[in-house]
Design a protein around this motif. Sequence first.
Motif, PDB file in Angstrom:
ATOM      1  N   THR A 112       0.695  -1.123  -0.092  1.00 35.88           N
ATOM      2  CA  THR A 112       0.302  -0.066   0.033  1.00 35.88           C
ATOM      3  C   THR A 112       0.785   1.296  -0.170  1.00 35.88           C
ATOM      4  O   THR A 112       1.692   1.373   0.755  1.00 35.88           O
ATOM      5  N   ASP A 113       0.509   2.094  -0.783  1.00 36.17           N
ATOM      6  CA  ASP A 113       0.982   3.648  -0.953  1.00 36.17           C
ATOM      7  C   ASP A 113       0.369   4.280   0.400  1.00 36.17           C
ATOM      8  O   ASP A 113      -0.612   5.094   0.016  1.00 36.17           O
ATOM      9  N   TRP A 114       1.097   4.236   1.450  1.00 34.53           N
ATOM     10  CA  TRP A 114       0.314   4.833   2.694  1.00 34.53           C
ATOM     11  C   TRP A 114       0.327   6.401   2.486  1.00 34.53           C
ATOM     12  O   TRP A 114      -0.297   7.103   3.297  1.00 34.53           O
ATOM     13  N   THR A 115       1.331   6.913   1.777  1.00 37.14           N
ATOM     14  CA  THR A 115       1.269   8.529   1.777  1.00 37.14           C
ATOM     15  C   THR A 115       0.028   9.123   1.001  1.00 37.14           C
ATOM     16  O   THR A 115      -0.389  10.059   1.321  1.00 37.14           O
ATOM     17  N   GLU A 116      -0.537   8.243   0.242  1.00 39.99           N
ATOM     18  CA  GLU A 116      -1.926   8.530  -0.075  1.00 39.99           C
ATOM     19  C   GLU A 116      -2.783   8.899   0.875  1.00 39.99           C
ATOM     20  O   GLU A 116      -3.806   9.770   0.819  1.00 39.99           O
ATOM     21  N   TYR A 117      -2.785   8.325   2.110  1.00 41.20           N
ATOM     22  CA  TYR A 117      -3.575   8.309   3.143  1.00 41.20           C
ATOM     23  C   TYR A 117      -3.165   9.332   4.322  1.00 41.20           C
ATOM     24  O   TYR A 117      -3.681   9.661   5.373  1.00 41.20           O
ATOM     25  N   GLY A 118      -1.933   9.827   3.815  1.00 39.89           N
ATOM     26  CA  GLY A 118      -1.246  10.889   4.852  1.00 39.89           C
ATOM     27  C   GLY A 118      -0.769  10.335   5.961  1.00 39.89           C
ATOM     28  O   GLY A 118      -0.444  11.130   7.056  1.00 39.89           O
TER      29      GLY A 118
END
Length: 240
Positions: A112-118
Motif C-alpha cells: 500500500t502507498d500509505w502516503t496517499e492516506y497521509g
Amino acid sequence: MGGWQDMTAEVLEDQYSPSRWSSRLDRDTIIQAHITTMAAATQRARASVQTALHVPYGDGDREKLDIYLPPDPSETFPVLVYIHGGYWQCLRGVYLCGHSAGAHLAAMVLSTDWTEYGVVPDIKGAVLVSGVYDLEPILHTYVNDELNMSREVAQRNSPMQCIAPAASVAVACEVLVAVAQQDSPEFRRQSQEYGQALRAAGWSVSILDLAGVDHFDIIERLSEESYILTQVILNMISRA
C-alpha cells in the motif's frame, strides 16, 4: 548547586538514559530484559484473567486499549490505566505477522502507498508464513465459489502484481517469507517467487524453508521457544 543547564552534554545524556543506571544488569541488556519480562507477564495475565483486547478509543490505528478485568467484573472496581515508557518512541515499532490468507493481507499492507492516506506507518518487520501472493490461480478453484473474484480484482489484490521498489515506498522493512516443507508445490512456488521479487525490488528479504512441518503446524509451533521460526522472529525484533 547548578541545575541541568550547567551539565555537559555527556552528563545530561547519562542523566536521561535510565539504562545506564541499573546495578542489576548492564545497559546493553537491561532494556531487552525489560521487554522480555513485560511480554512474559502480559501472556501470563492474559491466561489468568478475562480480557477485552484492542478496544478502540479513537479513530487512529494505534488508538486501542487492552483491558484486563477482575474476577468478578459485575462489581464496582477501580481502574488503573497503564501507559508504557520508551520516551514516546521505543516499544511501539510495529511488526506484522500473517499466516496463509493472513500473510496475503500482511503483504498487501506492504504494497500500500500509505502516503496517499497521509500516514507513514512505523513497520519494522513483516513475517509472512505460508502465504498466497498471486490470487489469479485461485480464480480457478473452489475458493472462488464464495469469493466470486474477477480477474481484475484478483490482479489488483495480488501482492505479486504490486511490488514497488523499496526506496520509493513509505514502508520498507525487513521481510521474512517462510514456507513449510509439506506445503503444496503451489504454496511453495508462490513463497519463493514472491520473496525473490521483493529482493529484486531492493527489499531486505529472508526466505525460510522449514523442514518437518506442514501448512498448519508451521504456525502452531510458534508457542515453542526453541522453534526456529520463533527464534527468527525474536531475533528480528531484537535487532530493531
